[in-house]
Design a protein around this motif. Structure first.
Motif, PDB file in Angstrom:
ATOM      1  N   PHE A   1       0.838  -1.207   0.000  1.00 13.13           N
ATOM      2  CA  PHE A   1       0.000   0.000   0.000  1.00 13.13           C
ATOM      3  C   PHE A   1       0.868   1.250   0.000  1.00 13.13           C
ATOM      4  O   PHE A   1       0.609   2.202  -0.748  1.00 13.13           O
ATOM      5  CB  PHE A   1      -0.919   0.003   1.224  1.00 13.13           C
ATOM      6  N   ASN A   2       1.907   1.268   0.839  1.00  9.30           N
ATOM      7  CA  ASN A   2       2.783   2.433   0.887  1.00  9.30           C
ATOM      8  C   ASN A   2       3.469   2.665  -0.456  1.00  9.30           C
ATOM      9  O   ASN A   2       3.622   3.809  -0.893  1.00  9.30           O
ATOM     10  CB  ASN A   2       3.823   2.260   1.993  1.00  9.30           C
ATOM     11  N   ARG A   3       3.898   1.571  -1.106  1.00 11.79           N
ATOM     12  CA  ARG A   3       4.528   1.730  -2.421  1.00 11.79           C
ATOM     13  C   ARG A   3       3.524   2.241  -3.446  1.00 11.79           C
ATOM     14  O   ARG A   3       3.865   3.072  -4.307  1.00 11.79           O
ATOM     15  CB  ARG A   3       5.116   0.390  -2.882  1.00 11.79           C
ATOM     16  N   MET A   4       2.283   1.771  -3.361  1.00 14.00           N
ATOM     17  CA  MET A   4       1.253   2.231  -4.282  1.00 14.00           C
ATOM     18  C   MET A   4       1.005   3.728  -4.118  1.00 14.00           C
ATOM     19  O   MET A   4       0.943   4.479  -5.105  1.00 14.00           O
ATOM     20  CB  MET A   4      -0.039   1.453  -4.058  1.00 14.00           C
ATOM     21  N   VAL A   5       0.878   4.179  -2.865  1.00 11.18           N
ATOM     22  CA  VAL A   5       0.610   5.597  -2.624  1.00 11.18           C
ATOM     23  C   VAL A   5       1.804   6.441  -3.035  1.00 11.18           C
ATOM     24  O   VAL A   5       1.643   7.550  -3.575  1.00 11.18           O
ATOM     25  CB  VAL A   5       0.263   5.819  -1.138  1.00 11.18           C
ATOM     26  N   ALA A   6       3.022   5.927  -2.803  1.00 10.31           N
ATOM     27  CA  ALA A   6       4.205   6.659  -3.243  1.00 10.31           C
ATOM     28  C   ALA A   6       4.206   6.808  -4.766  1.00 10.31           C
ATOM     29  O   ALA A   6       4.574   7.862  -5.301  1.00 10.31           O
ATOM     30  CB  ALA A   6       5.471   5.948  -2.776  1.00 10.31           C
ATOM     31  N   GLY A   7       3.790   5.757  -5.462  1.00 12.83           N
ATOM     32  CA  GLY A   7       3.676   5.842  -6.911  1.00 12.83           C
ATOM     33  C   GLY A   7       2.624   6.846  -7.351  1.00 12.83           C
ATOM     34  O   GLY A   7       2.828   7.586  -8.317  1.00 12.83           O
ATOM     35  N   LEU A   8       1.503   6.897  -6.630  1.00 11.20           N
ATOM     36  CA  LEU A   8       0.464   7.877  -6.959  1.00 11.20           C
ATOM     37  C   LEU A   8       0.963   9.293  -6.730  1.00 11.20           C
ATOM     38  O   LEU A   8       0.669  10.207  -7.519  1.00 11.20           O
ATOM     39  CB  LEU A   8      -0.786   7.612  -6.109  1.00 11.20           C
ATOM     40  N   ARG A   9       1.701   9.489  -5.628  1.00  6.97           N
ATOM     41  CA  ARG A   9       2.248  10.822  -5.368  1.00  6.97           C
ATOM     42  C   ARG A   9       3.234  11.228  -6.459  1.00  6.97           C
ATOM     43  O   ARG A   9       3.255  12.379  -6.905  1.00  6.97           O
ATOM     44  CB  ARG A   9       2.923  10.864  -3.995  1.00  6.97           C
TER      45      ARG A   9
END
Length: 493
Positions: A267-275
């Motif tokens: 999840f953290n990697r996904m949100v970092a990618g979205l950012r």
């Protein structure tokens, strides 16, 4: 959480788990065996082992967690040995919580040799209940306390893999169902076959204790298991709901070292990618315009381009070379920023696109890539507004507006596109901007743009004759804002 507070909470949680279970065991023995079976010696022994057990659990908890708190308090990255120590905390916690019951069995066991076989079996079963119950209750009271410590281990540090959901379910079944069930079956078989127990021995109380182990401990173990799974999943679900609302600054602690931890890390990697995507989109939008960026992100097409009728506004500064010679670079940059800030705001207000900044000039397009109802009227209204607002700046300028068919789309190599417009209207607008520097209104539009605009906008402009613009082979009808005509150029400071 501060390290010393975490230490107190952890040691207090394990100690509370032991004392609570000790009270349960005493209550079970008194209820099943009766107060008459409790002698003065057993009371004294129970008091001693209770004090010793409390000291063992509290001291063991402090000794277990203190090494990990050192690197946590220092804010240092744990070594592989320290990471392994943190991973083994749950195992050593089980040893710490079982140890006082082994001591109790060693002390109380000899004192029950003179008691009836029924009392002996009940007490031993109660001690087994106490050991398992303390382990389960200890996990229940310390599971959330240890999470800040486990989450402090960086994700990029290799973490030992903790038991997953399947292994936890199997362990819960063994401890809370298999062991009590096997003990019940063993007592029944032993009595039926006269193995240490004759057939007249009453084992009902022991069976009742073991049944309570299965029921009561099953509930606690289920609570521990559900908390270890539901808490991280709930955090991920809540964070995903926030991301769905556009809050992409979400991040959750990765305190699980099993496949649930992989979900947290994912999840953290996904949100970092979205950012990162959002940052690139914002940067992209600053270069090519918000509408172009939105279309590039959301549209199925690759912005290959098409031919359409647009209005083009070109604005150019007067004497930019002289400005750069006579003034400090930071002054020139400040004026340029103020100049382009006004231009961008007015073009955006009428759904146009500032397609290019060319040093001291800007090219704005109305009708591409976003289609609007009346591109010529929007461009002419923008030109009139800019001609008034830019007079507050210490710079001079010229504005030209034209209209006609152009190619609007990507120009360049496959790995480096530039969205632009190509056509005669673009060239005409640039020539008009250059010629407008000699007019008091500092704005000119072509007959093509004037003729395509709505009547209300045409009323704001008046004809100023015909002229063969530089580099063109046909004459262009000139129109200026009402009340303006030829005039001397605005002086350059």
């Amino acid at each position: 959480m501060r390290p010393h507070r975490l230490l107190f909470r952890y040691a207090g949680g394990l100690t509370t788990a032991y004392l609570f279970t000790l009270a349960e065991v005493v209550a079970i023995v008194l209820a099943l065996v009766g107060p008459s079976a409790i002698t003065t010696g057993s009371v004294i022994a129970l008091s001693l082992v209770g004090a010793l057990g409390t000291s063992t659990v509290a001291g063991g908890a402090v000794a277990l967690i203190r090494p990990s708190l050192r690197w946590l308090a220092a804010g240092a990255t744990p070594t592989p040995r320290q990471v392994r120590a943190a991973a083994n905390m749950m195992r050593w916690q089980s040893v710490i919580t079982v140890a006082p019951w082994l001591i109790t069995s060693a002390v109380i066991g000899p004192l029950t040799f003179d008691s009836s076989i029924e009392a002996f079996v009940v007490i031993i079963s109660a001690l087994l209940f106490g050991a398992i119950a303390t382990v389960s209750t200890g996990f229940l009271l310390t599971l959330r306390t240890l999470r800040p410590l486990l989450a402090a281990v960086p994700v990029d540090v290799k973490r030992p893999h903790a038991p997953g959901v399947r292994a936890r379910l199997l362990l819960m079944w063994v401890v809370c169902t298999a062991l009590p069930g096997c003990a019940i079956a063993l007592l029944v078989v032993m009595r039926n076959n006269n193995w240490l127990l004759d057939q007249n021995t009453s084992i009902e109380l022991a069976l009742l204790v073991l049944a309570m182990v299965a029921v009561v401990l099953g509930f606690r173990a289920t609570m521990v298991l559900s908390i270890s799974i539901s808490d991280p999943l709930e955090e991920v679900v809540n964070a995903m709901a926030a991301v769905e609302k556009g809050q992409i600054d979400q991040s959750i602690d990765v305190y699980e070292w099993s496949e649930i931890g992989q979900l947290q890390s994912g999840f953290n990697r996904m949100v970092a990618g979205l950012r990162e995507r959002d940052r690139l989109r914002e940067l992209f939008g600053r270069h090519v315009g918000e509408e172009v960026a939105r279309r590039a992100v959301t549209a199925d097409s690759s912005l290959s381009g098409d031919e359409r009728d647009v209005a083009v506004l070109f604005i150019d500064l007067v004497g930019f070379t002289r400005l750069t010679i006579d003034h400090e670079p930071h002054e020139v940059a400040e004026w340029l920023n103020d100049f382009f800030r006004i231009v961008v705001a007015e073009v955006d207000a009428r759904h146009g696109l500032v397609n290019k900044f060319q040093g001291d000039a800007a090219l704005a397009v109305f009708g591409a890539p976003l289609r609007i109802a009346d591109p010529p009227s929007a461009a002419l209204a923008t030109a009139r507004t800019l001609a008034n607002e830019l007079r507050s700046l210490p710079v001079d300028f010229g504005i030209g507006v034209s209209a006609g068919p152009v190619f609007a789309g990507n120009i360049g190599a496959e790995n480096r596109y530039e969205y632009t417009v190509v056509g005669d209207a673009v060239n005409e607008a640039a020539r008009l901007a250059d010629r407008a520097k000699d007019f008091g209104g500092r704005a000119l539009c072509s007959g093509a743009a004037f003729g395509l605009a709505e009547e209300a906008e045409r009323a704001q402009w008046k004809p100023e004759g015909w002229e063969m613009l530089r580099g063109r082979s046909v004459v262009t009808a000139l129109f200026v804002p009402t009340g303006c005509g030829s005039a001397e150029a605005h002086p350059i400071p």
